[in-house]
Design a protein around this motif. Structure first.
Motif, PDB file in Angstrom:
ATOM      1  N   SER A  49       0.867  -1.053   0.022  1.00 17.60           N
ATOM      2  CA  SER A  49      -0.245  -0.102   0.363  1.00 17.60           C
ATOM      3  C   SER A  49       0.998   1.181   0.001  1.00 17.60           C
ATOM      4  CB  SER A  49      -1.054   0.290   1.190  1.00 17.60           C
ATOM      5  OG  SER A  49      -0.122   0.536   2.493  1.00 17.60           O
TER       6      SER A  49
ATOM      7  N   ASN B 214       2.919   2.289  -1.809  1.00 17.59           N
ATOM      8  CA  ASN B 214       4.011   2.509  -3.261  1.00 17.59           C
ATOM      9  C   ASN B 214       5.021   2.784  -3.643  1.00 17.59           C
ATOM     10  OD1 ASN B 214       1.363   1.166  -4.716  1.00 17.59           O
ATOM     11  ND2 ASN B 214       0.824   2.740  -4.278  1.00 17.59           N
ATOM     12  N   ASP B 215       6.318   2.679  -2.992  1.00 16.38           N
ATOM     13  CA  ASP B 215       7.449   2.376  -2.709  1.00 16.38           C
ATOM     14  C   ASP B 215       7.897   1.454  -3.508  1.00 16.38           C
ATOM     15  OD1 ASP B 215       9.992   3.576  -1.472  1.00 16.38           O
ATOM     16  OD2 ASP B 215       9.156   3.948   0.099  1.00 16.38           O
ATOM     17  N   SER B 216       9.094   2.416  -3.865  1.00 12.43           N
ATOM     18  CA  SER B 216       9.822   1.357  -4.811  1.00 12.43           C
ATOM     19  C   SER B 216      11.289   0.956  -4.500  1.00 12.43           C
ATOM     20  CB  SER B 216      10.447   2.159  -6.025  1.00 12.43           C
ATOM     21  OG  SER B 216      11.154   2.808  -5.692  1.00 12.43           O
TER      22      SER B 216
END
Length: 485
Positions: free
Chosen positions: A370, A372-374
């Motif tokens: 959730s 959305n951190d690369s």
């Protein structure tokens, strides 16, 4: 008569003022607040190293806490209130940890500390927590200052350690060493059945705390035939030779980290070929492998000479259970080809771990996704040991909130402490823990793992050090009972 009366009144006022000043500036004991916590968000806090070298531990640890909170909030939270973590990066510095803890308490006015992180920080700020009567649920450390068998003052009652404390683990180490390996029906008991035990310790604080636990339990349970070797240098060769000469059939190694490998090397060099038992802090088999996950010459030399056991406080292995679910986590394992199949080629699932482990892994995976951190891999976080530890911390706090609600009590620090002391709680992936009657000793049950060379199973010439759980969680009392027979 009038003057005498006025003088008496003046003296009375002065006397009261003196008592007031003594109350303000004397050693007045702090008390737990009964004030009801207001607001739609229950803020808890911690400090941790989330940049620099410490980030590899601090980042997943906090992520695990937040994953537990996310799962709790999704189910409605505490009477509609959500839980959130207020965190500051202390960069692994004890002085920073103190400054930031003061900020969390006095400026941010957090309700509690969840996941007091790091040996350096716990030692530096535990008195601050006690003086301000701020509840602390879980410490990512084994400092002996956390150990308390009879917490009575409000400040002491606020401290709720979970993971093993060094002194308590020392007690379990000596019990397991002498406990029988099998019962009369040949059922495996997880003991090592020693007749003579050697103990290697160092001047390190953690090692000395374990040593104190070993000696205390030896006296309590009437255990003798123990040879102690305390090493004050980096050279363990003399200690190894002494224990070999004494004929110790089990050696307990309480030193942690790089000195652990040095101690094992010294034992291997004198051809010690018995059993070694060590703390959960040394349970990572990666110390015997290189960057390509191949065993080093040192690792080969050690594992070819002796059997090495390490304790663990989580019980996540189950060879009979296969994880198969319609989840993104399962799809990730399927994409990597990690799914076991039957003879007909049908998917069985991911083998080797308990259902309770997968329940936690799913929550961590979903929360990490959730973000959305690369820079964060949800799959890697789902089995990261530090993320799992953080989840345990957050989950226990949420269990306490559920118990608070079940007992119909308001959200106050005093009530939180009361409910934590009112019953035993199930630690995620571990055993139960009790804070009743002032007990603050961390978990009291340990499983047993063993290191092995994968080539002994595959016979393919590729040597990699690994480990596996060979006995489930066992309490100290169970071993005491076996030894006393």
């Amino acid at each position: 008569m009038k003057n005498i009366t006025l003088k008496a009144v003046a003296l009375s006022i002065l006397f009261v003022m003196c008592l007031s000043f003594v109350g303000c500036f004397g050693n007045k004991e702090a008390t737990l607040s009964t004030e009801v916590y207001e607001g739609d968000v229950i803020y808890v806090g911690n400090t941790a190293a989330t940049t620099g070298a410490g980030a590899t531990i601090g980042v997943p640890f906090n992520l695990g806490i937040e994953a537990a909170f996310a799962a709790y909030n999704a189910k409605g939270g505490f009477n509609g209130k959500t839980v959130a973590l207020k965190h500051y990066d202390d960069m692994g510095d004890s002085a920073q940890a103190v400054t930031l803890m003061e900020k969390l308490i006095h400026e941010d006015e957090i309700f509690a500390v969840v996941g007091n992180y790091g040996t350096y920080a716990v030692a530096a700020n535990i008195d601050i927590l006690k003086e301000n009567c701020v509840p602390m649920v879980y410490a990512a450390a084994g400092n002996n200052v956390l150990f308390n068998s009879n917490a009575t003052s409000d400040g002491d009652r606020c401290i709720f350690p979970v993971q093993p404390l060094n002194q308590a683990e020392g007690q379990m180490l000596i019990l397991r060493a002498f406990a029988p390996a099998y019962d009369s029906s040949e059922n495996y008991l997880g003991g090592l059945g020693a007749t003579k035990v050697g103990v290697i310790s160092s001047s390190d604080e953690a090692s000395q705390a374990m040593l104190s636990g070993i000696k205390a339990e030896a006296e309590k349970s009437g255990l003798s035939n123990i040879v102690y070797q305390n090493v004050t240098t980096d050279d363990y060769s003399a200690a190894a030779s002494a224990l070999q000469a004494e004929g110790c059939d089990v050696v307990i190694v309480t030193v942690v980290g790089a000195p652990f490998v040095s101690a094992l090397t010294a034992l291997a060099n004198v051809n010690y070929n018995k059993s070694v038992l060590t703390t959960y802090n040394n349970a990572n088999a990666a110390v015997f492998n290189d960057e390509n996950s191949k065993m080093t010459e040192t690792g080969l030399n050690i594992l070819s000479k002796m059997t090495i056991y390490a304790q663990a406080w989580l019980d996540v292995n189950d060879l009979s259970y296969y994880y198969k679910a319609d989840t993104n986590l399962y799809n990730g394992y399927k994409f990597l080809g990690k799914i076991a199949k039957d003879e007909a080629g049908n998917d069985l699932g991911v083998p080797g771990f308990t259902q309770k482990y997968w329940d936690v892994a799913e929550d961590i995976f979903d929360y990490a996704a959730s973000l959305n951190d690369s820079k964060i891999s949800p799959l890697n976080m789902s089995y990261n040991s530090y993320a799992l530890a953080g989840y345990i911390a957050g989950n226990l706090f949420c269990q306490a909130l559920d118990e608070l609600k079940a007992q119909g009590k308001d959200l106050s620090r005093a009530n939180l402490v009361d409910v934590l002391e009112s019953k035993s709680f199930q630690v995620a992936m571990a055993d139960q823990i009790s804070y009743q009657n002032g007990l603050r000793e961390g978990v009291q049950s340990f499983s047993l793992t063993v290191f092995y060379d994968t080539d002994t199973l595959t016979n393919d010439g590729n040597h990699t050090a690994s480990s596996t759980t060979i006995h489930s969680l066992t309490s100290m009392d169970e071993y005491r009972a076996l030894i006393s027979k």
